[in-house]
Design a protein around this motif. Sequence first.
Motif, PDB file in Angstrom:
ATOM      1  N   VAL A   1     -58.424  29.023  21.416  1.00 39.34           N
ATOM      2  CA  VAL A   1     -58.097  28.245  20.233  1.00 39.34           C
ATOM      3  C   VAL A   1     -57.297  29.126  19.270  1.00 39.34           C
ATOM      4  CG1 VAL A   1     -58.987  26.956  18.258  1.00 39.34           C
ATOM      5  CG2 VAL A   1     -60.181  26.857  20.455  1.00 39.34           C
ATOM      6  N   TYR A   2     -56.181  28.594  18.800  1.00 34.03           N
ATOM      7  CA  TYR A   2     -55.357  29.252  17.791  1.00 34.03           C
ATOM      8  C   TYR A   2     -55.390  28.397  16.522  1.00 34.03           C
ATOM      9  CZ  TYR A   2     -53.167  32.057  21.527  1.00 34.03           C
ATOM     10  OH  TYR A   2     -52.942  32.912  22.579  1.00 34.03           O
TER      11      TYR A   2
ATOM     12  N   ILE B   1     -54.316  24.342  19.556  1.00 41.78           N
ATOM     13  CA  ILE B   1     -53.783  24.882  18.301  1.00 41.78           C
ATOM     14  C   ILE B   1     -54.213  23.947  17.183  1.00 41.78           C
ATOM     15  CG2 ILE B   1     -51.724  25.513  17.002  1.00 41.78           C
ATOM     16  CD1 ILE B   1     -50.291  25.956  19.651  1.00 41.78           C
ATOM     17  N   VAL B   2     -54.946  24.484  16.203  1.00 41.34           N
ATOM     18  CA  VAL B   2     -55.460  23.685  15.097  1.00 41.34           C
ATOM     19  C   VAL B   2     -54.668  24.008  13.833  1.00 41.34           C
ATOM     20  CG1 VAL B   2     -57.488  23.099  13.718  1.00 41.34           C
ATOM     21  CG2 VAL B   2     -57.760  23.714  16.132  1.00 41.34           C
ATOM     22  N   ALA B   3     -54.133  22.973  13.207  1.00 40.18           N
ATOM     23  CA  ALA B   3     -53.429  23.146  11.934  1.00 40.18           C
ATOM     24  C   ALA B   3     -54.468  23.193  10.824  1.00 40.18           C
ATOM     25  CB  ALA B   3     -52.450  22.003  11.709  1.00 40.18           C
ATOM     26  N   GLY B   4     -54.901  24.385  10.502  1.00 43.99           N
ATOM     27  CA  GLY B   4     -55.949  24.565   9.504  1.00 43.99           C
ATOM     28  C   GLY B   4     -57.013  25.520  10.012  1.00 43.99           C
ATOM     29  N   ALA B   5     -58.118  25.580   9.296  1.00 47.00           N
ATOM     30  CA  ALA B   5     -59.189  26.516   9.647  1.00 47.00           C
ATOM     31  C   ALA B   5     -59.975  26.008  10.847  1.00 47.00           C
ATOM     32  CB  ALA B   5     -60.119  26.711   8.451  1.00 47.00           C
ATOM     33  N   TRP B   6     -60.496  26.950  11.634  1.00 50.71           N
ATOM     34  CA  TRP B   6     -61.337  26.615  12.778  1.00 50.71           C
ATOM     35  C   TRP B   6     -62.225  27.814  13.079  1.00 50.71           C
ATOM     36  CZ3 TRP B   6     -62.472  22.262  15.276  1.00 50.71           C
ATOM     37  CH2 TRP B   6     -63.159  22.361  16.491  1.00 50.71           C
TER      38      TRP B   6
ATOM     39  N   LEU C   1     -58.658  14.649  26.479  1.00 53.75           N
ATOM     40  CA  LEU C   1     -57.298  15.151  26.720  1.00 53.75           C
ATOM     41  C   LEU C   1     -57.301  16.452  27.522  1.00 53.75           C
ATOM     42  CD1 LEU C   1     -55.740  14.337  23.248  1.00 53.75           C
ATOM     43  CD2 LEU C   1     -54.991  13.397  25.446  1.00 53.75           C
ATOM     44  N   THR C   2     -58.390  17.213  27.468  1.00 54.74           N
ATOM     45  CA  THR C   2     -58.426  18.445  28.263  1.00 54.74           C
ATOM     46  C   THR C   2     -58.366  18.157  29.765  1.00 54.74           C
ATOM     47  OG1 THR C   2     -60.857  18.544  28.398  1.00 54.74           O
ATOM     48  CG2 THR C   2     -59.810  19.611  26.495  1.00 54.74           C
ATOM     49  N   GLU C   3     -58.621  16.906  30.147  1.00 52.90           N
ATOM     50  CA  GLU C   3     -58.571  16.555  31.561  1.00 52.90           C
ATOM     51  C   GLU C   3     -57.166  16.716  32.140  1.00 52.90           C
ATOM     52  OE1 GLU C   3     -61.087  15.762  33.560  1.00 52.90           O
ATOM     53  OE2 GLU C   3     -62.502  16.063  31.911  1.00 52.90           O
ATOM     54  N   ILE C   4     -56.147  16.552  31.295  1.00 53.22           N
ATOM     55  CA  ILE C   4     -54.774  16.636  31.830  1.00 53.22           C
ATOM     56  C   ILE C   4     -53.848  17.557  31.032  1.00 53.22           C
ATOM     57  CG2 ILE C   4     -54.852  14.361  32.937  1.00 53.22           C
ATOM     58  CD1 ILE C   4     -52.733  14.603  29.892  1.00 53.22           C
ATOM     59  N   ALA C   5     -54.194  17.866  29.798  1.00 48.62           N
ATOM     60  CA  ALA C   5     -53.274  18.626  28.942  1.00 48.62           C
ATOM     61  C   ALA C   5     -53.533  20.123  29.012  1.00 48.62           C
ATOM     62  CB  ALA C   5     -53.387  18.155  27.497  1.00 48.62           C
ATOM     63  N   ASP C   6     -52.467  20.904  29.127  1.00 47.45           N
ATOM     64  CA  ASP C   6     -52.580  22.362  29.051  1.00 47.45           C
ATOM     65  C   ASP C   6     -52.592  22.854  27.612  1.00 47.45           C
ATOM     66  OD1 ASP C   6     -52.789  23.098  31.719  1.00 47.45           O
ATOM     67  OD2 ASP C   6     -50.626  23.059  32.032  1.00 47.45           O
ATOM     68  N   LEU C   7     -51.989  22.064  26.701  1.00 43.56           N
ATOM     69  CA  LEU C   7     -51.892  22.484  25.306  1.00 43.56           C
ATOM     70  C   LEU C   7     -52.109  21.263  24.419  1.00 43.56           C
ATOM     71  CD1 LEU C   7     -51.244  24.691  23.216  1.00 43.56           C
ATOM     72  CD2 LEU C   7     -48.820  24.113  23.480  1.00 43.56           C
ATOM     73  N   ILE C   8     -53.016  21.413  23.436  1.00 46.50           N
ATOM     74  CA  ILE C   8     -53.303  20.344  22.482  1.00 46.50           C
ATOM     75  C   ILE C   8     -53.052  20.869  21.076  1.00 46.50           C
ATOM     76  CG2 ILE C   8     -55.072  18.814  21.523  1.00 46.50           C
ATOM     77  CD1 ILE C   8     -56.487  18.945  24.252  1.00 46.50           C
ATOM     78  N   LEU C   9     -52.195  20.174  20.340  1.00 42.74           N
ATOM     79  CA  LEU C   9     -51.925  20.493  18.945  1.00 42.74           C
ATOM     80  C   LEU C   9     -52.640  19.448  18.103  1.00 42.74           C
ATOM     81  CD1 LEU C   9     -50.299  21.975  16.689  1.00 42.74           C
ATOM     82  CD2 LEU C   9     -48.452  20.344  17.129  1.00 42.74           C
ATOM     83  N   THR C  10     -53.442  19.882  17.144  1.00 43.44           N
ATOM     84  CA  THR C  10     -54.248  18.923  16.392  1.00 43.44           C
ATOM     85  C   THR C  10     -54.387  19.338  14.936  1.00 43.44           C
ATOM     86  OG1 THR C  10     -56.448  17.876  16.249  1.00 43.44           O
ATOM     87  CG2 THR C  10     -56.364  20.125  17.110  1.00 43.44           C
ATOM     88  N   SER C  11     -54.578  18.339  14.080  1.00 46.27           N
ATOM     89  CA  SER C  11     -54.952  18.633  12.703  1.00 46.27           C
ATOM     90  C   SER C  11     -56.416  19.020  12.665  1.00 46.27           C
ATOM     91  CB  SER C  11     -54.721  17.395  11.825  1.00 46.27           C
ATOM     92  OG  SER C  11     -55.520  16.318  12.277  1.00 46.27           O
ATOM     93  N   ARG C  12     -56.811  19.633  11.580  1.00 41.04           N
ATOM     94  CA  ARG C  12     -58.212  20.010  11.426  1.00 41.04           C
ATOM     95  C   ARG C  12     -59.052  18.748  11.227  1.00 41.04           C
ATOM     96  NH1 ARG C  12     -59.321  23.459   6.255  1.00 41.04           N
ATOM     97  NH2 ARG C  12     -58.777  21.452   5.339  1.00 41.04           N
ATOM     98  N   PRO C  13     -60.111  18.550  12.008  1.00 40.21           N
ATOM     99  CA  PRO C  13     -60.936  17.353  11.830  1.00 40.21           C
ATOM    100  C   PRO C  13     -61.678  17.407  10.500  1.00 40.21           C
ATOM    101  CG  PRO C  13     -61.998  18.874  13.340  1.00 40.21           C
ATOM    102  CD  PRO C  13     -60.632  19.440  13.062  1.00 40.21           C
ATOM    103  N   PRO C  14     -62.009  16.241   9.923  1.00 40.30           N
ATOM    104  CA  PRO C  14     -62.697  16.234   8.625  1.00 40.30           C
ATOM    105  C   PRO C  14     -64.074  16.870   8.678  1.00 40.30           C
ATOM    106  CG  PRO C  14     -62.626  14.028   9.590  1.00 40.30           C
ATOM    107  CD  PRO C  14     -61.725  14.890  10.422  1.00 40.30           C
TER     108      PRO C  14
ATOM    109  N   ALA D   1     -61.729  31.171  16.106  1.00 41.17           N
ATOM    110  CA  ALA D   1     -60.416  31.080  16.739  1.00 41.17           C
ATOM    111  C   ALA D   1     -60.019  32.434  17.311  1.00 41.17           C
ATOM    112  CB  ALA D   1     -59.370  30.616  15.730  1.00 41.17           C
ATOM    113  N   ALA D   2     -59.297  32.423  18.418  1.00 39.81           N
ATOM    114  CA  ALA D   2     -58.887  33.673  19.058  1.00 39.81           C
ATOM    115  C   ALA D   2     -57.776  34.371  18.287  1.00 39.81           C
ATOM    116  CB  ALA D   2     -58.423  33.391  20.486  1.00 39.81           C
ATOM    117  N   ALA D   3     -56.945  33.597  17.581  1.00 43.88           N
ATOM    118  CA  ALA D   3     -55.819  34.187  16.860  1.00 43.88           C
ATOM    119  C   ALA D   3     -55.335  33.204  15.798  1.00 43.88           C
ATOM    120  CB  ALA D   3     -54.683  34.535  17.819  1.00 43.88           C
ATOM    121  N   HIS D   4     -54.633  33.751  14.809  1.00 41.96           N
ATOM    122  CA  HIS D   4     -54.036  32.914  13.758  1.00 41.96           C
ATOM    123  C   HIS D   4     -52.523  33.089  13.778  1.00 41.96           C
ATOM    124  CE1 HIS D   4     -53.444  30.721  10.072  1.00 41.96           C
ATOM    125  NE2 HIS D   4     -52.790  31.743   9.554  1.00 41.96           N
TER     126      HIS D   4
END
Length: 233
Positions: free
Chosen positions: A66-67, A166-171, A131-144, A174-177
Amino acid sequence: MLPPPPVTSRDETVAHLHDLLRRETGGQKRQAGQVRQSSAVPALPGVPVHPDLRDSFPTGLRLGSVYTLSGSTTVAMGLLAEPTRTGSWCAAVGLPHFGVESAAAWGADLTRLVLVPHPPSQDWVSVVAALTEIADLILTSRPPHVTPGEVERLHARLRIRRTTMIVAGAWPRAAAHIEAVTTGWDGLGQGYGALMRQRLRITVTERHRERTADLGWPIQAAQAVQAVEAWPA
């Protein structure tokens, strides 16, 4: 691009998403290490990245990690481009203003991109897990809101499926920012001209070490407004 699932109950939303993915992919996921690499570009051990981003990600994005990301959206669009171009599926979740034109300008194959712009907040984890069933990369907003238990289960799911998020926001954990800061624009004079190039400074912080690279990316007129926007903090 795959159409988003309708906003219904949790079970119906996830079931509809699974049905879409089965129809489009046959339920098969191409692992990032198996994607078609250009003969002119050496294969990477992780999720492949656009050649212009190799200085920031010399070995690609780590599989199953997770980034977090802040700053300009331009880099996010670029990170989706190479996996789709080389045969992988990618997804964007909770990003209603996703820059399709910007992703296409980076060379993304939009037919291998799943957009879920408005997932019900209570279903966010279920949608990403599906989505992990088929996607190699998921870009997402931070969930509420996400519980520690949901974070732990999702991390395990990502590792097992070798899907990078890749999470747009805090998580948490995470392995890296990734921070992408616009340092300037080329093409504008004193009150005249047009934006021709965005200058960026990309800083990747991983294991308390920073790696910084500068990038100049040409933009089209249709992308100019999107390029100025940044992810929410």
